[in-house]
Design a protein around this motif. Sequence first.
Motif, PDB file in Angstrom:
ATOM      1  N   ASP A  30      77.086   8.513 122.731  1.00  0.00           N
ATOM      2  CA  ASP A  30      76.151   8.629 123.848  1.00  0.00           C
ATOM      3  C   ASP A  30      76.795   9.566 124.866  1.00  0.00           C
ATOM      4  O   ASP A  30      77.844   9.249 125.440  1.00  0.00           O
ATOM      5  CB  ASP A  30      75.883   7.251 124.459  1.00  0.00           C
ATOM      6  N   ILE A  31      76.193  10.724 125.076  1.00  0.00           N
ATOM      7  CA  ILE A  31      76.805  11.763 125.897  1.00  0.00           C
ATOM      8  C   ILE A  31      77.027  11.290 127.331  1.00  0.00           C
ATOM      9  O   ILE A  31      77.996  11.693 127.988  1.00  0.00           O
ATOM     10  CB  ILE A  31      75.947  13.046 125.852  1.00  0.00           C
ATOM     11  N   LEU A  62      80.603  18.764 121.267  1.00  0.00           N
ATOM     12  CA  LEU A  62      79.181  18.788 121.628  1.00  0.00           C
ATOM     13  C   LEU A  62      78.964  18.198 123.024  1.00  0.00           C
ATOM     14  O   LEU A  62      78.180  18.726 123.820  1.00  0.00           O
ATOM     15  CB  LEU A  62      78.369  18.018 120.597  1.00  0.00           C
ATOM     16  N   ARG A  63      79.643  17.107 123.314  1.00  0.00           N
ATOM     17  CA  ARG A  63      79.511  16.511 124.641  1.00  0.00           C
ATOM     18  C   ARG A  63      79.946  17.495 125.719  1.00  0.00           C
ATOM     19  O   ARG A  63      79.281  17.627 126.764  1.00  0.00           O
ATOM     20  CB  ARG A  63      80.349  15.229 124.724  1.00  0.00           C
ATOM     21  N   ALA A  64      81.034  18.213 125.474  1.00  0.00           N
ATOM     22  CA  ALA A  64      81.511  19.189 126.455  1.00  0.00           C
ATOM     23  C   ALA A  64      80.492  20.307 126.653  1.00  0.00           C
ATOM     24  O   ALA A  64      80.294  20.787 127.774  1.00  0.00           O
ATOM     25  CB  ALA A  64      82.852  19.765 126.003  1.00  0.00           C
ATOM     26  N   VAL A  65      79.832  20.718 125.574  1.00  0.00           N
ATOM     27  CA  VAL A  65      78.805  21.759 125.683  1.00  0.00           C
ATOM     28  C   VAL A  65      77.609  21.241 126.466  1.00  0.00           C
ATOM     29  O   VAL A  65      77.070  21.927 127.339  1.00  0.00           O
ATOM     30  CB  VAL A  65      78.376  22.246 124.283  1.00  0.00           C
ATOM     31  N   GLY A 103      75.313  17.786 115.693  1.00  0.00           N
ATOM     32  CA  GLY A 103      74.250  18.167 116.603  1.00  0.00           C
ATOM     33  C   GLY A 103      74.012  17.123 117.666  1.00  0.00           C
ATOM     34  O   GLY A 103      74.680  16.087 117.729  1.00  0.00           O
ATOM     35  N   VAL A 104      73.034  17.405 118.500  1.00  0.00           N
ATOM     36  CA  VAL A 104      72.660  16.513 119.589  1.00  0.00           C
ATOM     37  C   VAL A 104      71.184  16.162 119.456  1.00  0.00           C
ATOM     38  O   VAL A 104      70.340  17.034 119.241  1.00  0.00           O
ATOM     39  CB  VAL A 104      72.951  17.155 120.959  1.00  0.00           C
ATOM     40  N   VAL A 105      70.909  14.867 119.588  1.00  0.00           N
ATOM     41  CA  VAL A 105      69.549  14.336 119.538  1.00  0.00           C
ATOM     42  C   VAL A 105      69.163  13.934 120.959  1.00  0.00           C
ATOM     43  O   VAL A 105      69.865  13.125 121.592  1.00  0.00           O
ATOM     44  CB  VAL A 105      69.470  13.118 118.589  1.00  0.00           C
ATOM     45  N   TYR A 162      72.473  12.109 122.487  1.00  0.00           N
ATOM     46  CA  TYR A 162      73.433  11.535 121.544  1.00  0.00           C
ATOM     47  C   TYR A 162      74.015  12.635 120.659  1.00  0.00           C
ATOM     48  O   TYR A 162      73.271  13.337 119.963  1.00  0.00           O
ATOM     49  CB  TYR A 162      72.750  10.471 120.689  1.00  0.00           C
ATOM     50  N   ALA A 163      75.326  12.799 120.720  1.00  0.00           N
ATOM     51  CA  ALA A 163      76.017  13.743 119.848  1.00  0.00           C
ATOM     52  C   ALA A 163      76.344  13.033 118.539  1.00  0.00           C
ATOM     53  O   ALA A 163      76.854  11.911 118.552  1.00  0.00           O
ATOM     54  CB  ALA A 163      77.289  14.245 120.508  1.00  0.00           C
ATOM     55  N   VAL A 164      76.048  13.691 117.430  1.00  0.00           N
ATOM     56  CA  VAL A 164      76.273  13.097 116.115  1.00  0.00           C
ATOM     57  C   VAL A 164      76.971  14.119 115.225  1.00  0.00           C
ATOM     58  O   VAL A 164      76.592  15.302 115.202  1.00  0.00           O
ATOM     59  CB  VAL A 164      74.950  12.663 115.448  1.00  0.00           C
TER      60      VAL A 164
END
Length: 293
Positions: free
Chosen positions: A28-29, A191-194, A247-249, A257-259
């Motif tokens: 969870d971002i 992904l979270r950082a992006v 990816g991110v949803v 959410y990053a997965v």
Amino acid sequence: MTTATTTSRRIHAAFAEAGVTGRLHALDIDSGAEIDAGADEAVVTASVHKLCLLVALHQQAAEGRLDLTEQIDCPPTGRTAGPTGLAAMLDPVRMSLRDTAYLMTAVSDNTAADLLLHRIGLDAVNSATAGLGLTRTRAVHTFHDMLATIRDDAGPGRARALTDPQVVARLTALDPARTNRSTPREMTRLLRAVWRDEACPAEHGAAIRRLLGLQVWPHRLASGFPFDDVHVAGKTGSLPTVRNEVGVVEYPDGGRYAVAVFTRAASTAATLPAADAVIGTTARIAVDALRAT
């Protein structure tokens, strides 16, 4: 038994049913809640590593080391092999760095990726990931050189030999110790950082997110979220027996959410719909669990 343990077991059962071994991390971002199913195992990134290159490119642009509108030439000879984009074209091409990055991301164009790598270098990619604390994420070689290891390891049989499990087992490109690599947890951290504009300034973070949202492949991560109001942005990666996507949803209520899902199939068949689909299935299991907490 905790909810996290139950979720992890469901994920591993789905991998087994699809005939793959898999590793997954979902994050969870905003809250930091996570689902771990082998998240710290070293994995072969394949074309997922193009995300690291994309971040490095935008970091260099943000620092003024390059201009994303800079034009780059791609002659018709010497291109890195691949079925998409510049790799499949026949004539000379001249385009900007940012449009080259679009082809690399949206259709996973290997030639486009290597043009960018030749412009900024592997060291810049590794510096970008190291600077974000991703100590187990490493770019070892260009995509041309990675594919060359497959040809060399396959021997005289070349592509035909890749149906032989013993040949596939010896491929350098499938050994995380010897090829481009990461872990599922480090990919969700990236992904979270992006998504939080921590990898690059906001303007560049938005550009990266836009390109990931333009990826054309719907058969892996996106297949688990067949809703018009749910947005999926990601980057796939494929090699013999390997099918990956990170990816991110994003949900309409603001949930992000990053997965990261990395799989290895028992079968050497090039077409395995169940192995593709389980990436979406397991991602959905993980995201549903995060949304229920």
